[in-house]
Scaffold this active site. Structure first.
Site, PDB file in Angstrom:
ATOM      1  CG  LEU A   1      -1.790  -1.093   1.199  1.00 29.39           C
ATOM      2  CD1 LEU A   1      -2.832  -1.256   2.398  1.00 29.39           C
ATOM      3  CD2 LEU A   1      -2.824  -1.127  -0.085  1.00 29.39           C
TER       4      LEU A   1
ATOM      5  CG  MET B   1       2.719   2.719  -8.040  1.00 28.00           C
ATOM      6  SD  MET B   1       1.898   4.083  -9.207  1.00 28.00           S
ATOM      7  CE  MET B   1       1.429   2.706 -10.588  1.00 28.00           C
TER       8      MET B   1
ATOM      9  CB  SER C   1       2.798   3.175 -17.345  1.00 32.28           C
ATOM     10  OG  SER C   1       3.309   4.556 -17.582  1.00 32.28           O
ATOM     11  N   GLY C   2       1.452   5.452 -15.514  1.00 33.63           N
ATOM     12  CA  GLY C   2       0.768   6.298 -15.053  1.00 33.63           C
ATOM     13  C   GLY C   2       0.996   7.142 -13.728  1.00 33.63           C
TER      14      GLY C   2
ATOM     15  CE  LYS D   1       5.412   1.091 -16.605  1.00 32.53           C
ATOM     16  NZ  LYS D   1       6.398   1.298 -15.523  1.00 32.53           N
TER      17      LYS D   1
ATOM     18  CG  HIS E   1       5.856   3.091 -21.072  1.00 38.87           C
ATOM     19  ND1 HIS E   1       6.117   3.495 -20.059  1.00 38.87           N
ATOM     20  CD2 HIS E   1       4.547   4.059 -21.568  1.00 38.87           C
ATOM     21  CE1 HIS E   1       5.557   4.520 -19.607  1.00 38.87           C
ATOM     22  NE2 HIS E   1       4.425   4.874 -20.471  1.00 38.87           N
ATOM     23  CG  ASN E   2       9.111   2.766 -17.594  1.00 42.03           C
ATOM     24  OD1 ASN E   2       8.007   2.763 -17.980  1.00 42.03           O
ATOM     25  ND2 ASN E   2       9.677   2.751 -16.300  1.00 42.03           N
TER      26      ASN E   2
ATOM     27  CD  GLU F   1       8.416   7.547 -18.245  1.00 39.70           C
ATOM     28  OE1 GLU F   1       7.552   6.811 -18.323  1.00 39.70           O
ATOM     29  OE2 GLU F   1       8.906   7.935 -17.112  1.00 39.70           O
TER      30      GLU F   1
ATOM     31  CG  HIS G   1      38.207 -10.916 -35.467  1.00 45.73           C
ATOM     32  ND1 HIS G   1      37.931 -11.891 -34.665  1.00 45.73           N
ATOM     33  CD2 HIS G   1      38.854  -9.852 -35.179  1.00 45.73           C
ATOM     34  CE1 HIS G   1      38.628 -11.440 -33.406  1.00 45.73           C
ATOM     35  NE2 HIS G   1      39.246 -10.149 -33.735  1.00 45.73           N
TER      36      HIS G   1
HETATM   37  P1  NBP Z   1       7.679   1.303  -3.563  1.00 46.56           P
HETATM   38  O1  NBP Z   1       8.402   0.749  -5.048  1.00 46.56           O
HETATM   39  O2  NBP Z   1       8.167   2.502  -3.107  1.00 46.56           O
HETATM   40  O3  NBP Z   1       7.658   0.033  -2.681  1.00 46.56           O
HETATM   41  C1  NBP Z   1       7.310   0.259  -1.368  1.00 46.56           C
HETATM   42  C2  NBP Z   1       6.018  -1.084  -0.975  1.00 46.56           C
HETATM   43  O4  NBP Z   1       6.781  -2.190  -1.001  1.00 46.56           O
HETATM   44  C3  NBP Z   1       5.401  -0.870   0.243  1.00 46.56           C
HETATM   45  O5  NBP Z   1       4.190  -1.390   0.321  1.00 46.56           O
HETATM   46  C4  NBP Z   1       6.460  -1.781   1.166  1.00 46.56           C
HETATM   47  O6  NBP Z   1       5.992  -2.356   2.257  1.00 46.56           O
HETATM   48  C5  NBP Z   1       6.623  -2.763   0.095  1.00 46.56           C
HETATM   49  N1  NBP Z   1       7.730  -3.907   0.338  1.00 46.56           N
HETATM   50  C6  NBP Z   1       9.172  -3.725   0.357  1.00 46.56           C
HETATM   51 BR1  NBP Z   1      10.022  -2.124  -0.030  1.00 46.56          BR
HETATM   52  N2  NBP Z   1       9.613  -4.749   0.568  1.00 46.56           N
HETATM   53  C7  NBP Z   1       8.847  -5.632   0.935  1.00 46.56           C
HETATM   54  C8  NBP Z   1       9.019  -7.022   1.583  1.00 46.56           C
HETATM   55  N3  NBP Z   1      10.043  -7.741   1.562  1.00 46.56           N
HETATM   56  N4  NBP Z   1       7.844  -7.786   1.683  1.00 46.56           N
HETATM   57  C9  NBP Z   1       6.592  -7.290   1.637  1.00 46.56           C
HETATM   58  N5  NBP Z   1       6.351  -5.868   1.019  1.00 46.56           N
HETATM   59  C10 NBP Z   1       7.414  -5.137   0.884  1.00 46.56           C
HETATM   60  O7  NBP Z   1       6.264   1.284  -3.976  1.00 46.56           O
HETATM   61  P2  NBP Z   1       5.315   2.031  -5.323  1.00 46.56           P
HETATM   62  O8  NBP Z   1       6.186   3.429  -5.513  1.00 46.56           O
HETATM   63  O9  NBP Z   1       3.862   2.333  -4.746  1.00 46.56           O
HETATM   64  O10 NBP Z   1       5.594   1.285  -6.271  1.00 46.56           O
HETATM   65  C11 NBP Z   1       5.057  -0.145  -6.640  1.00 46.56           C
HETATM   66  C12 NBP Z   1       5.458  -0.817  -7.700  1.00 46.56           C
HETATM   67  O11 NBP Z   1       5.264  -0.276  -8.734  1.00 46.56           O
HETATM   68  C13 NBP Z   1       7.068  -0.722  -7.766  1.00 46.56           C
HETATM   69  O12 NBP Z   1       7.747  -1.791  -8.429  1.00 46.56           O
HETATM   70  C14 NBP Z   1       7.180   0.481  -8.787  1.00 46.56           C
HETATM   71  O13 NBP Z   1       8.466   0.527  -9.442  1.00 46.56           O
HETATM   72  C15 NBP Z   1       6.037   0.234  -9.697  1.00 46.56           C
HETATM   73  N6  NBP Z   1       5.679   1.556 -10.197  1.00 46.56           N
HETATM   74  C16 NBP Z   1       5.910   2.813  -9.638  1.00 46.56           C
HETATM   75  C17 NBP Z   1       5.275   3.996  -9.922  1.00 46.56           C
HETATM   76  C18 NBP Z   1       5.312   5.304  -9.155  1.00 46.56           C
HETATM   77  O14 NBP Z   1       5.046   6.228  -9.901  1.00 46.56           O
HETATM   78  N7  NBP Z   1       5.710   5.277  -8.117  1.00 46.56           N
HETATM   79  C19 NBP Z   1       4.845   4.015 -11.488  1.00 46.56           C
HETATM   80  C20 NBP Z   1       4.573   2.940 -12.018  1.00 46.56           C
HETATM   81  C21 NBP Z   1       5.351   1.625 -11.635  1.00 46.56           C
HETATM   82  P3  NBP Z   1       6.216  -1.602   3.629  1.00 46.56           P
HETATM   83  O15 NBP Z   1       5.364  -0.364   3.910  1.00 46.56           O
HETATM   84  O16 NBP Z   1       6.148  -2.544   4.638  1.00 46.56           O
HETATM   85  O17 NBP Z   1       7.526  -0.965   3.446  1.00 46.56           O
END
Ligand code: NBP
Length: 491
Positions: A12, A15, A130-131, A187, A190-191, A194, A468
Site C-alpha cells: 500500500l 501505486m 504506468s501512469g 512496460k 515504454h519507460n 519515456e 576475424h
Molecule cells: P515502492 O516501490 O516504494 O515499494 C514500497 C512497497 O513495497 C511498500 O508497500 C513496502 O511495504 C513494500 N515492500 C518492500 Br519495500 N519490501 C517488502 C517485502 N520484503 N515484503 C513485502 N512488502 C515489501 O512502492 P510504489 O512507488 O507504490 O511502487 C510499487 C511498484 O510499482 C514498484 O515496483 C514500482 O517500481 C512500480 N511503479 C511505480 C510507479 C510510481 O509512480 N511510483 C509507477 C509505475 C510503477 P512497507 O510499507 O512495509 O515498507
C-alpha cells in the site's frame, strides 16, 4: 476457505493504495494487505472509509478473504520483495489462483517466476502499470503478460480499471500482451521511450533558452502551442505547466530555475539499454538519455570543468559563429526548427523502441502485437501521445513493418522536418550546446538510410589484427587475407 472479496492487493505505497481505490470504485470488493500493517489501518480509516474494503493484518488472512480463483496483486518494490511474497503466497493459495505482479519488474524475473508459479499449480501475471499515482487512481495503462489462462479471469476487471481512449472513451488501454515476461518487457520499453522523450524535451528547452533567449513565460507559450499540434502529449503538457509554476518556498522566481540540474533514475532505462546491447539492436535514444542523466549527475566535476574547458564562444572565429546564427534565423524560425527537430527525433525514438520489441519478441517467441502495444500507450501512461494512433495504424496496416521510418506517414513527417532538424543539430554543434538525443536520432536516421556504411573498413581492421574474417560484396562465404603481405611494404 475463501472470503467474498473480488480482488486482493498487497503493498500500500503510492501505486498500491491508489490502484486499490480505483478497483473498488469500479464495483469490486477489495482485500488489502501491507507488510507494515499500520498502512492497512491508515487506508481503512482514511481514504477507504465507508468503501467496500477488507483490511487484513496477515498474509493468511489476506489470502483467505479473497474468493476463488483468487486474483492477488502485488504492488511492492521490484526485486527480492516479490520473490519473498510469492514464497509466502504459494502454500496459502489453491490451484488456479492468480498471482499478479504490477511492479516495474525486470522481464527475466517474470519469465522465471511464471515458470515457478505455474509449476506450483497457480497462474502468474506480470503486468506493467504506468501512469504514476494519478494513473493508478483514475486509470493507468496496463500491460499484462504471463499465464494466458489467467486473462479471462482478470480481463473484465483490468479493462474496467485501465485508462480509456477513442472517440467514445471506451477503448481500454489494457490488453493481453503475451506469455511470461512479455508484459514487463513492453512496460520497460515504454519507460525507455519515456527516457528518450524527456531528454529530447530537455534539449529543446536548453536550445530555446540558450540560443533562442526565451524566458519561462515564453517557453510556456511555445509548449502550449506545441501541445495543440502533432507533438501533443502528456509530457509536453506537463512541461508547459512546469514553466508556469512559481517557487513554493517563497519569492517570485520560477520553481524550475531553483531545481538542481542533477537527474535521478530508477533503472528501467538502463535495463532497456543493456538489453538492446544484448540483442544487438541500436536503441541509441534510450542509451543516450541514460548517459545524459549520468553526465548531469557529475555536477561537481562539471562545475570544475566549466572553469577550465573552453567552448566555442571563447575560441571560435566570428565568421563561423555568424554562419551558425544565420542557420538559427530569427526567433520564430528557430522555435519552429526546434519543434521539427523534436518531432523527427521522437519518431526515431519510437521506431527504435519498436525495433527492440520486434527483436525481443523473436528471441523469446512472444508473438507480440505491435499495434496493440501502441494502443496500450495511448492513454493513462506517461508517454501517452496523439501520434501513437499513427503507430497503431501503421502496425495494423502491416504487422511485419520492419521499421516505423518506412511507413509512408512517418517517412513524410521526417521529410518535412529534415531540413530544420539538420539545421538545429548543426547550429547546436557550432554554438557548443549539447544535444545528444537530437544528434543521435539524426545519426541513426542517416545510418539507417545509407546503403553503404564504412563497416567494410572496420571488417578489414578486424581481419588484419585478429583474423576475424570478412564477407565480400562479389562472392559468398567468409574470407581471411594476409594483410601484412598485401599492404604497401615499408621501405
Ligand atoms: P515502492 O516501490 O516504494 O515499494 C514500497 C512497497 O513495497 C511498500 O508497500 C513496502 O511495504 C513494500 N515492500 C518492500 Br519495500 N519490501 C517488502 C517485502 N520484503 N515484503 C513485502 N512488502 C515489501 O512502492 P510504489 O512507488 O507504490 O511502487 C510499487 C511498484 O510499482 C514498484 O515496483 C514500482 O517500481 C512500480 N511503479 C511505480 C510507479 C510510481 O509512480 N511510483 C509507477 C509505475 C510503477 P512497507 O510499507 O512495509 O515498507
Amino acid at each position: 476457505m475463501s472470503g467474498d472479496c473480488d480482488f486482493g492487493l498487497m503493498g500500500l505505497a503510492v501505486m498500491g493504495e491508489n490502484l486499490a481505490l480505483n478497483v473498488e470504485s469500479r464495483g469490486y470488493k477489495v482485500a488489502v494487505y501491507n507488510r507494515t500493517t499500520s498502512k492497512v489501518d491508515d487506508l481503512i480509516e482514511g481514504r477507504a472509509k465507508g468503501k467496500n474494503f477488507v483490511g487484513t493484518h496477515t498474509v493468511e488472512e489476506f489470502v483467505k478473504s479473497v474468493k476463488r480463483p483468487r486474483k492477488l496483486m502485488m504492488l511492492v518494490k521490484a526485486g527480492p520483495a516479490v520473490d519473498a511474497i510469492i514464497d509466502q503466497l504459494i502454500p496459502l493459495c489453491d490451484p488456479g489462483d492468480i498471482i499478479i505482479d504490477g511492479g516495474n519488474t525486470l522481464y527475466s524475473d517474470t519469465e522465471r517466476r511464471t515458470k515457478l508459479v505455474e509449476e506450483a499449480g497457480l497462474l502468474y501475471v506480470g503486468c506493467g502499470v504506468s501512469g504514476g499515482e494519478e494513473g493508478a487512481l483514475k486509470g493507468p495503462s496496463m500491460m499484462p503478460g504471463g499465464s494466458k489462462e489467467a486473462w479471462p479471469h482478470i480481463k473484465e476487471m483490468f479493462q474496467a480499471v485501465s485508462a480509456k481512449v477513442g472517440p467514445n472513451n471506451d477503448i481500454p488501454c489494457c490488453e493481453w500482451v503475451g506469455p511470461r515476461g512479455a508484459g514487463h518487457y513492453v512496460k520497460m520499453v515504454h519507460n525507455g521511450i519515456e527516457y528518450g522523450d524527456m531528454q529530447l524535451i530537455c534539449e529543446a528547452y536548453q536550445l530555446l533558452r540558450e540560443v533562442g533567449g526565451l524566458n519561462n513565460e515564453e517557453l510556456y507559450d511555445v509548449f502550449a502551442e506545441w501541445n495543440e499540434g502533432e507533438l501533443q502529449s502528456y509530457l509536453i503538457e506537463i512541461t508547459r505547466d512546469i514553466f508556469s509554476a512559481k517557487d513554493d518556498q517563497g519569492g517570485d522566481a520560477f520553481l524550475v530555475d531553483k531545481i538542481l540540474d542533477v537527474a535521478g533514475a530508477k533503472g528501467t532505462g538502463k535495463w532497456m539499454s543493456q538489453l538492446a546491447l544484448d540483442l544487438g539492436v541500436p536503441s541509441t535514444l534510450v542509451t543516450t538519455a541514460v548517459f545524459a542523466r549520468g553526465l548531469s549527475a557529475q555536477k561537481e566535476a562539471r562545475v570544475r570543468a566549466s572553469k577550465t574547458l573552453n567552448g566555442p564562444s571563447e575560441s571560435m572565429n566570428p565568421e563561423m559563429r555568424a554562419a551558425a546564427m544565420k542557420l538559427v534565423g530569427d526567433r520564430a524560425d528557430f522555435v519552429e526548427s526546434v519543434r521539427h527537430a523534436l518531432y523527427a527525433s521522437k519518431i526515431v525514438s519510437y521506431a527504435q523502441g519498436f525495433v527492440q520489441l520486434q527483436a525481443a519478441s523473436a528471441e523469446h517467441d512472444w508473438g507480440l502485437d505491435y499495434g496493440n502495444a501502441a494502443l496500450l500507450w495511448r492513454g493513462g501512461c506517461i508517454i501517452r501521445a496523439q501520434f501513437l494512433d499513427r503507430i497503431k495504424d501503421a502496425f495494423e496496416a502491416d504487422s511485419n513493418l520492419e521499421n516505423l521510418l518506412l511507413h509512408p506517414f512517418f517517412k513524410k513527417a521526417i521529410e518535412d522536418a529534415q531540413a530544420a532538424w539538420r539545421t538545429v543539430v548543426a547550429s547546436a554543434a557550432i554554438l557548443g550546446i549539447p544535444v545528444p538525443a537530437f544528434s543521435t536520432a539524426l545519426n541513426y536516421y542517416d545510418g539507417y538510410r545509407l546503403e553503404r556504411l564504412p563497416a567494410n573498413l572496420l571488417q578489414a581492421q578486424r581481419d588484419y589484427f585478429g583474423a576475424h574474417t570478412y564477407q565480400r560484396v562479389d562472392k559468398d562465404g567468409w574470407f581471411h587475407s594476409e594483410w601484412l603481405d598485401l599492404r604497401k611494404q615499408p621501405k
